[in-house]
Design a protein around this motif. Sequence first.
Motif, PDB file in Angstrom:
ATOM      1  N   VAL A 171       0.834  -1.208   0.000  1.00  0.00           N
ATOM      2  CA  VAL A 171       0.000   0.000   0.000  1.00  0.00           C
ATOM      3  C   VAL A 171       0.865   1.252   0.000  1.00  0.00           C
ATOM      4  CG1 VAL A 171      -1.704   1.319   1.296  1.00  0.00           C
ATOM      5  CG2 VAL A 171      -1.909  -1.169   1.152  1.00  0.00           C
ATOM      6  N   GLU A 172       1.848   1.300   0.908  1.00  0.00           N
ATOM      7  CA  GLU A 172       2.692   2.480   1.101  1.00  0.00           C
ATOM      8  C   GLU A 172       1.840   3.715   1.402  1.00  0.00           C
ATOM      9  OE1 GLU A 172       5.397   2.908  -2.147  1.00  0.00           O
ATOM     10  OE2 GLU A 172       6.610   1.161  -1.556  1.00  0.00           O
ATOM     11  N   ASN A 173       1.462   4.469   0.411  1.00  0.00           N
ATOM     12  CA  ASN A 173       0.653   5.679   0.619  1.00  0.00           C
ATOM     13  C   ASN A 173      -0.825   5.321   0.473  1.00  0.00           C
ATOM     14  OD1 ASN A 173      -0.470   8.203   0.766  1.00  0.00           O
ATOM     15  ND2 ASN A 173       0.906   9.138  -0.728  1.00  0.00           N
ATOM     16  N   LYS A 174      -1.575   5.422   1.585  1.00  0.00           N
ATOM     17  CA  LYS A 174      -2.982   5.019   1.564  1.00  0.00           C
ATOM     18  C   LYS A 174      -3.829   5.875   0.631  1.00  0.00           C
ATOM     19  CE  LYS A 174      -4.174   8.094   5.329  1.00  0.00           C
ATOM     20  NZ  LYS A 174      -4.711   8.257   6.687  1.00  0.00           N
ATOM     21  N   SER A 175      -3.402   7.119   0.399  1.00  0.00           N
ATOM     22  CA  SER A 175      -4.174   8.011  -0.466  1.00  0.00           C
ATOM     23  C   SER A 175      -4.127   7.575  -1.924  1.00  0.00           C
ATOM     24  CB  SER A 175      -3.662   9.450  -0.330  1.00  0.00           C
ATOM     25  OG  SER A 175      -2.297   9.539  -0.714  1.00  0.00           O
ATOM     26  N   GLU A 176      -3.214   6.693  -2.251  1.00  0.00           N
ATOM     27  CA  GLU A 176      -3.088   6.198  -3.620  1.00  0.00           C
ATOM     28  C   GLU A 176      -3.634   4.773  -3.766  1.00  0.00           C
ATOM     29  OE1 GLU A 176       0.994   6.543  -4.674  1.00  0.00           O
ATOM     30  OE2 GLU A 176       1.029   8.733  -4.513  1.00  0.00           O
ATOM     31  N   LEU A 177      -4.355   4.304  -2.742  1.00  0.00           N
ATOM     32  CA  LEU A 177      -4.918   2.955  -2.788  1.00  0.00           C
ATOM     33  C   LEU A 177      -6.338   3.008  -3.342  1.00  0.00           C
ATOM     34  CD1 LEU A 177      -4.618  -0.054  -2.103  1.00  0.00           C
ATOM     35  CD2 LEU A 177      -5.502   0.448   0.181  1.00  0.00           C
ATOM     36  N   PHE A 178      -6.527   2.487  -4.558  1.00  0.00           N
ATOM     37  CA  PHE A 178      -7.837   2.476  -5.200  1.00  0.00           C
ATOM     38  C   PHE A 178      -8.183   1.057  -5.629  1.00  0.00           C
ATOM     39  CE2 PHE A 178      -5.880   6.651  -6.099  1.00  0.00           C
ATOM     40  CZ  PHE A 178      -6.761   7.451  -5.377  1.00  0.00           C
ATOM     41  N   GLU A 179      -9.361   0.922  -6.256  1.00  0.00           N
ATOM     42  CA  GLU A 179      -9.849  -0.403  -6.647  1.00  0.00           C
ATOM     43  C   GLU A 179      -8.939  -1.092  -7.649  1.00  0.00           C
ATOM     44  OE1 GLU A 179     -11.682   2.137  -6.062  1.00  0.00           O
ATOM     45  OE2 GLU A 179     -13.179   1.424  -4.622  1.00  0.00           O
ATOM     46  N   ASP A 180      -8.154  -0.325  -8.392  1.00  0.00           N
ATOM     47  CA  ASP A 180      -7.289  -0.957  -9.371  1.00  0.00           C
ATOM     48  C   ASP A 180      -6.185  -1.791  -8.723  1.00  0.00           C
ATOM     49  OD1 ASP A 180      -6.124   1.346  -8.329  1.00  0.00           O
ATOM     50  OD2 ASP A 180      -4.875   1.648 -10.100  1.00  0.00           O
ATOM     51  N   LYS A 181      -5.966  -1.595  -7.424  1.00  0.00           N
ATOM     52  CA  LYS A 181      -4.960  -2.374  -6.709  1.00  0.00           C
ATOM     53  C   LYS A 181      -5.554  -3.565  -5.966  1.00  0.00           C
ATOM     54  CE  LYS A 181      -1.489   1.229  -6.040  1.00  0.00           C
ATOM     55  NZ  LYS A 181      -0.612   1.930  -5.052  1.00  0.00           N
ATOM     56  N   LEU A 182      -6.840  -3.791  -6.139  1.00  0.00           N
ATOM     57  CA  LEU A 182      -7.504  -4.916  -5.473  1.00  0.00           C
ATOM     58  C   LEU A 182      -6.886  -6.275  -5.801  1.00  0.00           C
ATOM     59  CD1 LEU A 182     -11.360  -4.260  -5.326  1.00  0.00           C
ATOM     60  CD2 LEU A 182      -9.832  -4.890  -3.451  1.00  0.00           C
TER      61      LEU A 182
END
Length: 210
Positions: A171-182
């Motif tokens: 994850v690293e930066n939570k603000s850059e965690l979106f559905e595309d990383k599911l």
Amino acid sequence: MVLYLLYESASGYALVLAHGHMIDELMNFLELTLPKVKDGKKPKFSLGVAEPKIGSHVFEVTKIPCQSNEFVLELIRGVWLHFDRFIENLKPGDLEKAQLGLGHSYSRAKVKFNVNRVDNMVIQGIFLRDTLDKDINSFSMRVREWYCWHFPELVKIVNDNYLYAKVSKFVENKSELFEDKLPGLIDIVGDEDKAKEIVEAAKASMGRVC
């Protein structure tokens, strides 16, 4: 003067010397190399040795004064540094091979002298495992403590230390965690619902922004 004693020996002799005992070969070497000391007279030289135990034993047997201090150790380092200049016909790499061979032979012989060598290996293995477990737990707690400042909700979702470390690295930066990383999260946690929960928690997280 200070005479540095350079004494190469086989593994058995090395073990004896390591324990600070005098052996016949060493005694003969000293008698042939050092100046003769007359009875009742104080020697005009001293023998520099690296190991104080050997020096004490040499003095007890031969009455030759020995010293082991920083000055002697500095001389020894100088001798080792320029050792190839003192021995004729010494080829490059011969000294390193001799040291390596003596080290291996000494280690094998030392293990043989340990009557509890089998139990010792088991004890050392258990101790190493316990130490590794303790270190891993300590590092895992540090990862949780530090990453909690950024994404505190993740602790309640992922309980396993190993998975937590992998998820936090992914994850690293939570603000850059979106559905595309599911898909990547699902591969790590092995649970689609939990992966979606992590994504939703990141959107509403109260942690600090990087």
